[in-house]
Design a protein around this motif. Structure first.
Motif, PDB file in Angstrom:
ATOM      1  N   GLN A 300     -33.098  16.279  37.948  1.00 36.85           N
ATOM      2  CA  GLN A 300     -34.443  16.065  38.457  1.00 36.85           C
ATOM      3  C   GLN A 300     -34.577  14.924  39.460  1.00 36.85           C
ATOM      4  O   GLN A 300     -35.565  14.870  40.187  1.00 36.85           O
ATOM      5  CB  GLN A 300     -35.412  15.794  37.286  1.00 36.85           C
ATOM      6  N   ARG A 301     -33.651  13.990  39.489  1.00 43.89           N
ATOM      7  CA  ARG A 301     -33.818  12.824  40.362  1.00 43.89           C
ATOM      8  C   ARG A 301     -32.461  12.382  40.901  1.00 43.89           C
ATOM      9  O   ARG A 301     -31.505  12.240  40.145  1.00 43.89           O
ATOM     10  CB  ARG A 301     -34.489  11.677  39.606  1.00 43.89           C
ATOM     11  N   ALA A 345     -39.245  16.950  37.821  1.00 40.41           N
ATOM     12  CA  ALA A 345     -39.263  15.555  37.387  1.00 40.41           C
ATOM     13  C   ALA A 345     -40.674  15.184  36.956  1.00 40.41           C
ATOM     14  O   ALA A 345     -41.649  15.546  37.625  1.00 40.41           O
ATOM     15  CB  ALA A 345     -38.804  14.647  38.516  1.00 40.41           C
TER      16      ALA A 345
END
Length: 390
Positions: A300-301, A345
């Motif tokens: 997600q990041r 996210a």
């Protein structure tokens, strides 16, 4: 998928000129870098927390509040907040206040830090690092979720009827990532609470990153927060880009060779082969970054470290321009590859939605969103896991 940068705030001599920025210049440069990150379209700016020379990254809340006043969209985070040596009461207050000031553009990355002497400076014992991380974070969550806290632990004075103020914005606490390079106990802690796990990923080979993220995913599912694929994962990384790959290598080599952390060690070629550091053309950075998914799965990041090793501000801003140029490709390619059902996210808006909208008192998004039953940290199974027995 969120893309951004993180800084450790090092004050390092430029090996090509012999110039060393002053603390004032480095602090001001950090602000300019964050503003540039928003300008080129990045999602996240994160700052570390260090309390020793040659770093200027102490008091991250002041830095982030100042940046927040000069930006509109970028998420402001830490990399990391020292949960071991910072009083959780102070963390609860400071980051809730920062939430209000930035209209929710805040999350945190909790970590133990990598500087041993900081423990006694703040009255703590480094031998209790893991235990401090466990106890302090449990208290922090309680401070954010309850308005009258009665608490007693091993490492600070008890609390009786204490209410942390201000309360988290809209009753939703900041999302928490737990950052680690090598501690499986931290991956376990992130999984236990259903929080995010951020693997720094900049000094170790892919096999180590794969192992750490797999452990977190398995334990995330074990605690009932969702499937392994639904776990929230972030990665660190490093790159140095120029349009021509050989130009990138030639320009970056003296900075690499003299960097305080990895200088005078492996060659640039050996280090880039063994770790995720990418030095080359934009296409090489794109291809290398996309390859991370092959061993950690959908995540997600992605945060990159760009302003380190004495690189001048002008060069860092040029790197951010190049990052902005490849950003649309990274976004589209990761989106094409992402499997169905993999969550985005978390943001303040999404956590608030999962919690059923704004509330007068704090709720914690991860547990409410999954409907899981809270388990105590003194559960024997949890204790064994955190001690590395599982």
């Amino acid at each position: 998928m969120q893309f951004g940068i993180f800084t450790v705030g090092d004050v390092t001599t430029d090996p090509t000129t012999g110039a060393t920025p002053t603390e004032h210049e480095r602090i001001k440069a950090t602000v300019e870098i964050a503003k540039k990150a928003e300008e080129v379209g990045l999602d996240v700016f994160a700052t570390g927390e260090h309390h020793n020379p040659p770093f200027i990254a102490s008091n991250p809340t002041a830095t982030l509040a100042y940046i927040g006043a000069q930006t509109e969209n970028i998420i402001l985070s830490t990399s990391t907040t020292l949960i071991t040596t910072t009083d959780p009461v102070l963390i609860a207050e400071d980051y809730a206040k920062l939430q209000h000031l930035t209209d929710g553009r805040v999350d945190l990355m909790m970590g133990r830090g990598n500087t041993g002497p900081v423990y006694p400076w703040f009255g703590k014992d480094i031998r209790q690092g893991i235990n401090l991380a466990i106890e302090n974070y449990a208290l922090l969550r309680q401070l954010w979720t309850e308005t009258n806290v009665d608490w007693k632990g091993r490492f600070r004075t008890p609390l009786q009827g204490y209410t942390s103020t201000p309360r988290p914005l809209d009753g939703v606490a900041p999302f928490v990532w737990h950052g680690s390079i090598r501690s499986p106990e931290i991956a376990e802690q992130a999984a236990f609470y259903g929080d995010g796990f951020f693997h720094n990923h900049i000094f170790w080979p892919a096999s180590h990153s794969e192992q750490m993220v797999r452990l977190y995913r398995q334990r995330f599912a074990h605690y009932g927060h969702g499937t392994e694929e639904q776990a929230i994962v972030g990665l660190g990384g490093q790159f140095f880009m120029r349009k021509n790959s050989q130009d990138a290598v030639n320009e970056f080599r003296p900075y690499f060779d003299n960097a305080p952390v990895y200088g005078h060690g492996p060659s640039l070629e050996d280090f880039t082969e063994a770790t995720p550091l990418t030095v080359g053309s934009p296409q090489q950075v794109i291809e290398r970054t996309l390859s991370f998914r092959e061993y950690v799965g959908d995540y997600q990041r992605q945060l990159f470290l760009l302003d380190h090793a004495g690189l001048p501000l002008k060069t860092v801003l040029e790197q951010l321009d190049l990052y902005g140029e490849i950003l649309p490709t990274l976004r589209s390619e990761f989106e094409k590859l992402r499997a169905p059902g993999v969550p985005d996210a978390p943001t303040h808006a999404s956590l608030m939605q999962k919690a059923g909208g704004p509330k007068d008192t704090a709720v914690y998004g991860a547990d409410d969103a999954t409907g899981t039953t809270d388990r105590r940290l003194d559960d024997p199974d949890v204790t064994k896991a955190l001690e590395g027995e599982l």
